[in-house]
Scaffold this active site. Structure first.
Site, short mmCIF file in Angstrom:
data_model
loop_
_atom_site.label_atom_id
_atom_site.label_comp_id
_atom_site.label_asym_id
_atom_site.label_seq_id
_atom_site.Cartn_x
_atom_site.Cartn_y
_atom_site.Cartn_z
N ALA A 1 48.58 26.85 55.67
CA ALA A 1 47.28 26.16 55.79
C ALA A 1 46.36 26.56 54.65
O ALA A 1 46.28 27.74 54.29
CB ALA A 1 46.63 26.52 57.13
N VAL B 1 42.96 47.72 55.29
CA VAL B 1 42.36 48.93 54.71
C VAL B 1 43.22 49.43 53.56
O VAL B 1 44.41 49.72 53.74
CB VAL B 1 42.23 50.07 55.76
CG1 VAL B 1 41.50 51.26 55.16
CG2 VAL B 1 41.53 49.58 57.00
N GLU C 1 36.08 40.31 46.69
CA GLU C 1 36.04 39.34 47.79
C GLU C 1 35.51 38.01 47.27
O GLU C 1 34.90 37.96 46.19
CB GLU C 1 35.13 39.84 48.91
CG GLU C 1 35.60 41.12 49.57
CD GLU C 1 37.00 40.98 50.18
OE1 GLU C 1 37.18 40.14 51.07
OE2 GLU C 1 37.91 41.70 49.76
N THR D 1 44.78 34.48 46.46
CA THR D 1 45.30 35.67 45.76
C THR D 1 46.39 36.36 46.58
O THR D 1 47.45 36.71 46.05
CB THR D 1 44.13 36.66 45.52
OG1 THR D 1 43.11 35.98 44.80
CG2 THR D 1 44.58 37.87 44.73
N VAL D 2 46.16 36.56 47.86
CA VAL D 2 47.12 37.28 48.70
C VAL D 2 48.21 36.34 49.24
O VAL D 2 49.40 36.62 49.15
CB VAL D 2 46.40 38.00 49.86
CG1 VAL D 2 47.41 38.76 50.72
CG2 VAL D 2 45.33 38.96 49.33
N GLU E 1 47.63 46.15 58.66
CA GLU E 1 47.78 47.22 57.66
C GLU E 1 47.02 46.91 56.37
O GLU E 1 46.40 47.79 55.77
CB GLU E 1 49.26 47.43 57.35
CG GLU E 1 49.54 48.54 56.37
CD GLU E 1 49.08 49.90 56.88
OE1 GLU E 1 49.65 50.40 57.83
OE2 GLU E 1 48.12 50.46 56.29
N GLY F 1 44.24 43.54 45.09
CA GLY F 1 45.09 42.69 44.26
C GLY F 1 46.16 41.99 45.08
O GLY F 1 46.51 42.44 46.19
N LYS G 1 36.09 48.71 56.39
CA LYS G 1 37.28 49.57 56.37
C LYS G 1 36.98 50.92 57.04
O LYS G 1 37.82 51.47 57.76
CB LYS G 1 37.75 49.76 54.93
CG LYS G 1 38.28 48.46 54.32
CD LYS G 1 38.37 48.55 52.81
CE LYS G 1 38.94 47.27 52.21
NZ LYS G 1 38.83 47.20 50.76
P1 NDP Z 1 41.25 33.84 48.35
O1 NDP Z 1 39.84 33.37 48.33
O2 NDP Z 1 41.94 34.05 47.06
O3 NDP Z 1 42.15 32.84 49.23
C1 NDP Z 1 41.71 32.32 50.43
C2 NDP Z 1 42.65 31.21 50.87
O4 NDP Z 1 42.22 30.75 52.14
C3 NDP Z 1 42.66 29.99 49.93
O5 NDP Z 1 43.97 29.55 49.74
C4 NDP Z 1 41.86 28.96 50.70
O6 NDP Z 1 42.29 27.61 50.51
C5 NDP Z 1 42.19 29.33 52.13
N1 NDP Z 1 41.18 28.81 53.04
C6 NDP Z 1 39.84 28.90 52.96
N2 NDP Z 1 39.25 28.26 53.99
C7 NDP Z 1 40.26 27.75 54.73
C8 NDP Z 1 40.30 26.95 55.91
N3 NDP Z 1 39.20 26.58 56.53
N4 NDP Z 1 41.52 26.60 56.40
C9 NDP Z 1 42.66 26.98 55.79
N5 NDP Z 1 42.67 27.71 54.65
C10 NDP Z 1 41.48 28.10 54.14
O7 NDP Z 1 41.23 35.20 49.21
P2 NDP Z 1 42.20 36.46 49.08
O8 NDP Z 1 43.59 36.01 49.08
O9 NDP Z 1 41.73 37.35 48.00
O10 NDP Z 1 41.86 37.24 50.44
C11 NDP Z 1 42.33 36.79 51.68
C12 NDP Z 1 42.06 37.84 52.74
O11 NDP Z 1 42.74 39.04 52.38
C13 NDP Z 1 40.60 38.23 52.93
O12 NDP Z 1 40.36 38.53 54.27
C14 NDP Z 1 40.47 39.49 52.09
O13 NDP Z 1 39.43 40.33 52.53
C15 NDP Z 1 41.81 40.12 52.35
N6 NDP Z 1 42.22 41.08 51.35
C16 NDP Z 1 42.20 40.73 50.03
C17 NDP Z 1 42.59 41.63 49.07
C18 NDP Z 1 42.56 41.31 47.62
O14 NDP Z 1 42.77 42.22 46.80
N7 NDP Z 1 42.32 40.05 47.23
C19 NDP Z 1 43.04 42.98 49.44
C20 NDP Z 1 43.06 43.24 50.87
C21 NDP Z 1 42.66 42.32 51.78
P3 NDP Z 1 42.05 26.85 49.14
O15 NDP Z 1 42.91 27.57 48.15
O16 NDP Z 1 42.50 25.47 49.42
O17 NDP Z 1 40.62 26.96 48.83
N1 HSE Z 2 37.69 43.35 47.63
C1 HSE Z 2 38.51 44.42 48.11
C2 HSE Z 2 38.44 45.59 47.15
C3 HSE Z 2 39.94 43.94 48.27
O1 HSE Z 2 37.93 45.42 46.04
O2 HSE Z 2 38.89 46.67 47.52
C4 HSE Z 2 40.82 44.95 48.97
O3 HSE Z 2 40.47 45.08 50.32
#
Ligand code: NDP
Ligand code: HSE
EC number: 1.1.1.3
Length: 461
Positions: A67, A155, A213, A37-38, A152, A330, A228
């Site tokens: 990666a 949180v 999450e 997602t991010v 940044e 998001g 957070k």
């Molecule tokens: P996702 O689950 O959507 O994406 C995680 C990514 O990490 C995927 O591309 C996955 O690969 C990859 N991944 C998982 N395991 C491994 C590994 N062993 N080696 C390499 N890559 C790996 O998570 P989000 O993008 O939602 O969140 C990412 C981070 O950002 C988290 O820490 C989350 O707490 C934080 N965050 C998220 C927010 C949100 O709104 N979504 C907001 C603020 C922070 P693959 O696609 O191949 O499975």
């Molecule tokens: N899962 C978290 C939330 C993402 O819903 O706020 C943002 O950190």
């Protein structure tokens, strides 16, 4: 009571020599860990705004690896030569200067980021669970290698609260930082309150929209907000507060009945993170951080924060009251914060120098939840006879707790009694409720919710 042996002297950056600038024209090599997602939005926005970003950084940047865990899923979306499933090798490569971690989890990203920092790479992460659990270790590794550690997005996603606490309010004395820091739970509670939607339906929608999450238990049980809160409290009070120091209750036990009762009383229920500095009866100063469902007056600005929006309310000695509001979850909003950190860290690679780190010099004791000042709203069904109110009031009086309001209504031959207390120690309030439950005059304690209170700060709610 937990105190910490804070050894973050080097985190001020004062002791460390400046990071050396890269040779002019030499691109900053970037590794992105995670393309979910991010990560997807970070990569897209970096490509879309490359020119502008390079102007702001003052030099060229180049993404040299992405990666993921399953390369097949990303073929076509990421250039083949960048795609890898070996993040550990990528973060230590010679041509990488900056590692961006958007994978999630704790143990594996911890190992990756320590390896990256030890190899002299700066780090940008959105991973609040990791930072809240291992901030000291990561900060020490960044100091030792003389590189940056930015978080940044960890949180409140797009809302720049980390930078605000690290830089803008670095000269002030912060008394409290409270707010809505989880988008998923706010999305669920808001929909239950405004449309009567069901908890399960709204959780599913929050997951589909990419707010939740990977394991949404972290959202609904309050763990994400607790991480957070730990980060906010550490920055605000210059004291290390870890995830384990934060009292944490989630929203999974909140019912449609609770929401309706709150509405009737002119209140709404929000999952709040509350970080405070307070003086106990012993005259000593403590900090506390907690996350729990909280009743809040509909007139308070935090009550109008809807959907997946977040808001953070700060009270500082000189600045007074400040409120920060915006997208808390998001892909795009989170990518905005990650990109801001990438610009900062890349600029330091191009020009040399380091960003201000954390400084935990104050090292205040973190109070056990039991001694934290709170207020209760207690909704009970009681026997309808003379003297019940006087009898139940004694439970509070014995502990020196005063009642702010008492409301009684008729209820099918019994009485509904709603008590609102003034501020008292959490442990005294909790033991009062235990006594009420054993009283023969009490048929049922229907709900016990803490009330958002400004009694301890500047004004009474
Ligand atoms: P996702 O689950 O959507 O994406 C995680 C990514 O990490 C995927 O591309 C996955 O690969 C990859 N991944 C998982 N395991 C491994 C590994 N062993 N080696 C390499 N890559 C790996 O998570 P989000 O993008 O939602 O969140 C990412 C981070 O950002 C988290 O820490 C989350 O707490 C934080 N965050 C998220 C927010 C949100 O709104 N979504 C907001 C603020 C922070 P693959 O696609 O191949 O499975
Ligand atoms: N899962 C978290 C939330 C993402 O819903 O706020 C943002 O950190």
């Amino acid at each position: 009571m937990s105190t910490h042996e804070n050894t973050a002297s080097a985190s001020t950056g004062a002791a460390a020599a400046a990071q050396k600038a890269k040779a002019p024209g030499d691109p900053v090599g970037i590794a992105i860990l995670g393309h979910g997602t991010v990560g997807r939005e970070v990569l897209r926005l970096m490509e879309q705004h490359r020119d502008a970003l390079e102007h702001r950084i003052g030099g060229p940047i180049e993404v040299r690896g992405v990666a993921v865990s399953d390369k097949e899923k990303h073929r076509g979306a990421v250039p083949e030569e960048l795609l890898t499933d070996d993040a550990m090798t990528l973060v230590q490569r010679e041509d990488i200067d900056l590692v961006v971690e958007v994978i999630g989890g704790i143990d594996y990203p911890r190992r990756l980021l320590l390896a990256a920092l030890n190899a002299g790479k700066s780090v940008v992460t959105a991973n609040k669970a990791l930072v809240a659990a291992h901030a000291d270790e990561l900060a020490a590794a960044a100091d030792a290698a003389n590189v940056d550690l930015y978080f940044e997005a960890a949180v409140a996603a797009a809302i720049p609260v980390v930078g605000m606490l690290r830089r803008s309010l670095a000269g002030d004395q912060i008394e409290s930082v409270s707010g809505i820091v989880n988008g998923t739970t706010n999305f669920i509670l808001d929909a239950m309150d405004s449309t009567g939607a069901s908890y399960d339906d709204m959780l599913k929608e929050a997951m589909d929209l990419g707010y939740a999450e990977a394991d949404p238990t972290a959202d609904v049980e309050g763990h994400d907000a607790a991480s957070k809160a730990a980060i906010l409290a550490s920055l605000a009070f210059h004291t290390r507060v870890n995830y384990d120091d934060v009292h944490c209750e989630g929203i999974s036990s909140i019912t449609a009945e609770d929401i309706a009762a709150a509405k009737l009383a002119g209140q709404t229920i929000k999952l709040l993170a509350i970080c405070e500095r307070f003086r106990d009866e012993d005259g000593k100063e403590y900090v506390s951080a907690r996350v729990h469902p909280t009743l809040i007056s509909r007139e308070h600005p935090l009550a109008s924060v809807d959907k997946s929006y977040n808001a953070v309310f700060v009270e500082a000695e000189a600045a007074g009251r400040l409120m920060f509001y915006g997208n808390g979850a998001g892909g795009d909003p989170t990518a905005s914060a990650v990109l801001g950190d990438i610009v900062g860290a890349a600029r330091n690679k191009v020009h040399g120098g380091r960003a201000p780190g954390e400084n935990t010099y104050a090292n205040l004791p973190v109070a056990d939840f039991g001694r934290v000042p709170t207020r209760y709203h207690i909704d009970m069904e009681v026997v309808d006879r003379v003297g019940v109110l006087a009898e139940l009031s004694t439970f509070f009086a014995q502990r020196g707790i005063s009642l702010k309001t008492v409301r009684q209504e008729e209820l099918n031959g019994h009485a509904r009694l709603i008590l609102v207390t003034h501020t008292a120690r959490e442990e005294d309030l909790a033991s009062c409720v235990e006594d009420l439950k054993t009283s023969e005059s009490v048929r049922a304690v229907k709900s016990v919710l803490r009330l958002y209170s400004e009694e301890n700060s500047q004004a009474e709610s």
